[in-house]
Design an enzyme around this catalytic site. Structure first.
Site, mmCIF file in Angstrom:
data_model
loop_
_atom_site.group_PDB
_atom_site.id
_atom_site.type_symbol
_atom_site.label_atom_id
_atom_site.label_comp_id
_atom_site.label_asym_id
_atom_site.label_seq_id
_atom_site.Cartn_x
_atom_site.Cartn_y
_atom_site.Cartn_z
ATOM 1 N N ASP A 233 0.855 -1.198 0.000
ATOM 2 C CA ASP A 233 0.000 0.000 0.000
ATOM 3 C C ASP A 233 0.887 1.242 0.000
ATOM 4 O O ASP A 233 1.893 1.305 0.712
ATOM 5 C CB ASP A 233 -0.906 0.002 1.232
ATOM 6 N N ILE A 234 0.508 2.234 -0.857
ATOM 7 C CA ILE A 234 1.279 3.479 -0.930
ATOM 8 C C ILE A 234 0.987 4.327 0.306
ATOM 9 O O ILE A 234 -0.175 4.556 0.653
ATOM 10 C CB ILE A 234 0.931 4.271 -2.203
ATOM 11 N N GLU A 276 -4.767 2.293 -4.307
ATOM 12 C CA GLU A 276 -3.303 2.266 -4.198
ATOM 13 C C GLU A 276 -2.817 0.968 -3.572
ATOM 14 O O GLU A 276 -1.705 0.886 -3.065
ATOM 15 C CB GLU A 276 -2.816 3.460 -3.374
ATOM 16 N N ARG A 296 13.275 -5.418 -1.473
ATOM 17 C CA ARG A 296 13.725 -4.827 -2.739
ATOM 18 C C ARG A 296 12.676 -3.856 -3.276
ATOM 19 O O ARG A 296 13.006 -2.782 -3.775
ATOM 20 C CB ARG A 296 14.005 -5.948 -3.748
#
Length: 359
Positions: A233-234, A276, A296
């Protein structure tokens, strides 16, 4: 007049066969670029269609009048030499099974000539219409010569030849049109089917496709042994939309989709589950491998400058929740719930971090 009616019956049978074949075979239409396997199977089908048409031929002495050449022309036009030659061999074999006489020999030579001519014409740069009419005209000319050679009743030829030309041209036109319509319908169906599982903004799988793949993985969980799930989630994405607008927010979502693909393994399933929120399903992945992929992703996003349409560069971060079967979650059906809980924990404890379920 009876002969023309019987030829129209041949046409009706041909159209029915083409329709049934395209409905049964849901794979892409025959093309010059199709695989050899597809060309061979389609060639066999076309040869069988021609043999079926021969079963409904109009017998005049030992001569059989029908539309067996139409499927072969279609094979050459759409698929080239391989399917056309396969179909031709089956047609010739079928004709000799009906009877061995001067008519079967001459009609076999006719099929050979029509097939070779159609293959050559299909390879030219002529327009599609010229190719179609050239193939049909050549077949009709040879058939007319065959009629003159085999049928002695001149009175019969007076109405047989014009009637045959009319029905043959009409059959060819109808067959091409039917296939074009059926191919177009099939391609549109395949397109809509694909779009129903793809997120139109990012090009990633949508939530429907994610559910389909996840359920499939659940069914094979005993075989695969290991499965990991990342919920992403952003952080503070609402600020991007409020500050720069939703169109610029879409730019960020697209770029994030590219980052997720580049950071995930080729075998991983990356999806946008809505807004998002994104997921990465890692098949046959241990917890340690999943942690490396998650970190990563988090690190790449943190250090990536997102260039908006306005030319402004913005930075964002993501929070990641991770669950794994069987290392964090012993019940596979709880993986989504556990990953979501871990995502909530990442948000609650500072964001821009990876949290693992039940740890």
């Amino acid at each position: 007049m009876i002969i023309v009616k019987q030829l129209f019956a041949n046409l009706a049978i041909l159209v029915a066969l083409l329709f049934l074949y395209t409905q049964i075979k849901k794979d892409p239409p025959l093309r010059m670029s199709s695989s050899i396997k597809k060309k061979l199977t389609t060639g066999v089908a076309g040869g069988l269609f021609s043999n079926i048409l021969m079963q409904y031929s109009i017998p005049i002495g030992t001569t059989l009048i029908d539309l067996r050449h139409i499927p072969i022309i279609l094979l050459a036009y759409f698929g080239g030499a391989v399917p056309a030659l396969v179909g031709m061999v089956l047609v010739i074999a079928g004709r000799f099974l009906i009877g061995i006489n001067i008519s079967s020999y001459t009609s076999s030579l006719l099929m050979l000539a029509v097939t070779l001519f159609s293959i050559v014409i299909a390879r030219t740069n002529l327009s599609h219409q010229i190719k179609k009419w050239s193939m049909l005209t050549f077949a009709n000319l040879l058939t007319t010569l065959l009629f003159f050679y085999l049928i002695e009743d001149q009175q019969l030829l007076l109405y047989l030849i014009p009637g045959y030309w009319f029905v043959s041209f009409l059959s060819g036109y109808v067959a091409f049109q039917v296939l074009q319509i059926l191919f177009k319908s099939q391609m549109m169906f395949d397109k809509y089917k694909a779009e129903s599982t793809i997120d139109p903004l990012t090009g990633l799988n949508n939530v429907r496709k994610f559910d389909e793949v996840f359920n499939s993985c659940m069914a094979d969980l005993e075989k695969k042994k290991k499965l990991s799930l990342l919920y992403i989630d952003i952080d503070f994405f609402k600020k991007i939309n409020d500050t720069y607008g939703h169109s610029e927010g879409d730019v960020v979502l697209k770029d994030l989709g590219l980052i997720l693909r580049s950071c995930a393994r080729p075998t991983d399933i990356v999806s946008r589950n809505g807004g998002e929120e994104f997921t990465v399903l890692l098949v046959d992945s241990s917890l340690e491998q999943a942690k490396k992929v998650a970190e990563r992703i988090r690190s790449t996003v943190e250090h990536h400058a997102f260039l908006l349409n306005s030319g402004t560069e913005v930075n964002i971060t993501v929070s990641v929740g991770l669950s794994n079967f069987p290392e964090t979650t012993t019940n596979g059906s709880m993986m989504i719930k556990d990953a979501d809980k871990a995502l909530y924990e990442a948000k609650r404890t500072g964001r821009n971090k990876v949290c693992t379920a039940n740890q």
